[in-house]
Write an enzyme that holds these catalytic residues in place. Structure first.
Site, PDB file in Angstrom:
ATOM      1  N   GLY A 172       0.773  -1.306   0.056  1.00 19.42           N
ATOM      2  CA  GLY A 172      -0.153  -0.007   0.149  1.00 19.42           C
ATOM      3  C   GLY A 172       0.885   1.344  -0.025  1.00 19.42           C
ATOM      4  O   GLY A 172       0.667   2.308  -1.119  1.00 19.42           O
ATOM      5  N   ASP A 173       1.758   1.098   0.908  1.00 19.49           N
ATOM      6  CA  ASP A 173       2.799   2.326   0.774  1.00 19.49           C
ATOM      7  C   ASP A 173       3.471   2.473  -0.385  1.00 19.49           C
ATOM      8  O   ASP A 173       3.877   3.709  -0.829  1.00 19.49           O
ATOM      9  CB  ASP A 173       3.855   2.227   2.146  1.00 19.49           C
ATOM     10  N   THR A 174       4.068   1.367  -0.882  1.00 18.07           N
ATOM     11  CA  THR A 174       4.763   1.534  -2.288  1.00 18.07           C
ATOM     12  C   THR A 174       4.076   1.919  -3.393  1.00 18.07           C
ATOM     13  O   THR A 174       4.415   2.843  -4.127  1.00 18.07           O
ATOM     14  CB  THR A 174       5.478   0.021  -2.531  1.00 18.07           C
ATOM     15  N   ALA A 177       3.543   5.627  -3.191  1.00 18.70           N
ATOM     16  CA  ALA A 177       4.695   6.370  -3.381  1.00 18.70           C
ATOM     17  C   ALA A 177       4.920   6.579  -4.804  1.00 18.70           C
ATOM     18  O   ALA A 177       5.100   7.250  -5.454  1.00 18.70           O
ATOM     19  CB  ALA A 177       6.145   5.617  -2.808  1.00 18.70           C
TER      20      ALA A 177
END
Length: 402
Positions: A172-174, A177
């Site tokens: 999710g974070d990647t 980003a």
């Protein structure tokens, strides 16, 4: 004009990276890989937790050198008015601010985009958060795991007879980003025409939702709610993992008609390609279980490597399921420089993932791992960029501003 072959494509772009952990700093890493000057800003009394995440070697966290490679590290207390004033000075000669705080934090510090863009109208602010800068959920805390859940990914990951599971990385974070970085690059390009910056607002849940394929029309137009299906995709066959004679698994993806015919040839069963159960995409989807059993009957008769050779000869997408061991030993990874070795001041030769994507004329580069010392570049940045004297720096340290 002679072209400089060593010039990186984002040289001349200055990025101020605020925030911590994953989504914002991952974007900073991408900018730094391609030559931007990325200045990582941490509070003097509270370092980025990423410095200690992952496994350790001799007390050194093994994630930080990758996440913060090529960056410069300074300390600055943005909770204090003097620290806010210093950031405003830095904004004058910067192109991008990356922040991934909960919405409202920058405004609380008198560092809203409206205020900063008055100082530098060309400034681009990358704002990455759980739910975005607007909407009823904007003030909610939101980590990548929540974005994966509310973006629809967790519900379709795993097996039907078990609870939803996660993917083994912070996807999710990647994803956030990556979308945020794309947004900033778009804004940089648009700025060439308008001369103006803007806000790039990226929400974790939206980034996950954006890659969920036909999830919504499946539901609204066909009345189908995607479910957990293990290693398969609904209606897409064959595309699965298959057990082999030497008790390992290989992946085979042969769901297109032409590729499926080549798979049947590799299996020495060309007649399957014209079998009415498997002759079309929809037929294979309806008879997925039966087809997978036939394929696995073949893979079980061969060692994995031998099966893969036969599949490769026929042009069928296939591969081993790699662990880190297979990755580091693979000659293709090595040929494409996907495992770089960078000198680390404490650990010596440090292996890390290579740069993606590959640019033919101006490729990216890793010059150094993440700065091991908090505030390692304080003197360089504050003296050279802002012109602070040693006396001024000493005063800022004594008052816990840097």
């Amino acid at each position: 004009m002679t072209e400089n072959p060593d010039r990186l494509p984002l040289e001349g772009v200055r990025v101020l990276e605020l925030g911590s952990l994953l989504a914002g700093p991952f974007s900073g890493r991408l900018f730094a890989d391609f030559g931007a000057e990325v200045i990582k800003i941490e509070p003097p009394d509270k370092q980025d937790p990423m410095r200690n995440w992952g496994k350790e070697k001799d007390g050194v966290g093994l994630w930080w050198p990758i996440q913060s490679r090529n960056k410069k590290s300074i300390t600055l207390n943005l909770r204090e008015e003097k620290g806010q004033q210093i950031l405003r000075e830095m904004v004058k000669d910067s192109d991008i601010i990356i922040e991934n705080f909960r919405p409202g934090t920058m405004e609380k510090w008198n560092l809203s985009y409206e205020a900063l863009s008055e100082i530098n109208p060309k400034l681009i602010m990358m704002r990455t958060s759980g739910f975005g800068q607007t909407g009823p959920y904007k003030h909610r805390a939101g980590f990548g795991s929540v974005g994966e859940a509310m973006g629809g990914l967790r519900n379709i990951t795993g097996y039907q007879d078990r609870a939803p599971t996660r993917i083994g990385i912070s996807i999710g974070d990647t994803l956030a980003a990556l979308f945020a970085t794309i947004g900033c690059l778009v804004a940089l390009h648009e700025r060439e025409q308008s001369g103006k910056g803007q806000v790039v607002d990226t929400a974790l849940y939206e980034s996950v939702f954006s890659v969920m394929e036909s999830l919504i029309p499946d539901y609204l137009l066909a009345g189908y709610v995607r479910e957990r299906m293990g290693n398969i995709l609904p209606g897409v066959a064959p595309s699965n993992i298959y057990f082999t004679k030497d008790e390992t698994y290989i992946v085979i993806g042969a769901n297109a008609d032409g590729v499926f015919r080549r798979l049947c040839e590799a299996m020495d069963q060309p007649e399957l390609a014209d079998d009415e159960r498997f002759a079309t995409h929809h037929a294979r989807g309806r008879n997925m279980k039966e087809l997978d059993l036939l394929i696995e009957e073949w893979t079980k008769s061969l060692p994995a490597r031998e099966a893969l050779i036969k599949l490769e000869e026929k042009g069928v997408p296939s591969g081993m399921i790699y662990t880190a061991k297979e990755i580091v030993e693979d000659p293709h990874y090595q040929e494409r420089e996907m495992i770089l070795k960078v000198d680390h001041p404490e650990l010596g030769e440090f292996p890390m993932p290579g740069i993606v994507p590959k640019l033919s004329r101006t490729p990216g580069k890793v010059n150094h791992p993440g700065p091991e010392k908090l505030g390692k570049h304080n003197e360089e940045i504050y003296s050279n960029l802002l012109g602070f004297t040693n006396t001024e720096l000493k005063g800022l340290r004594s008052t816990n501003i840097i």
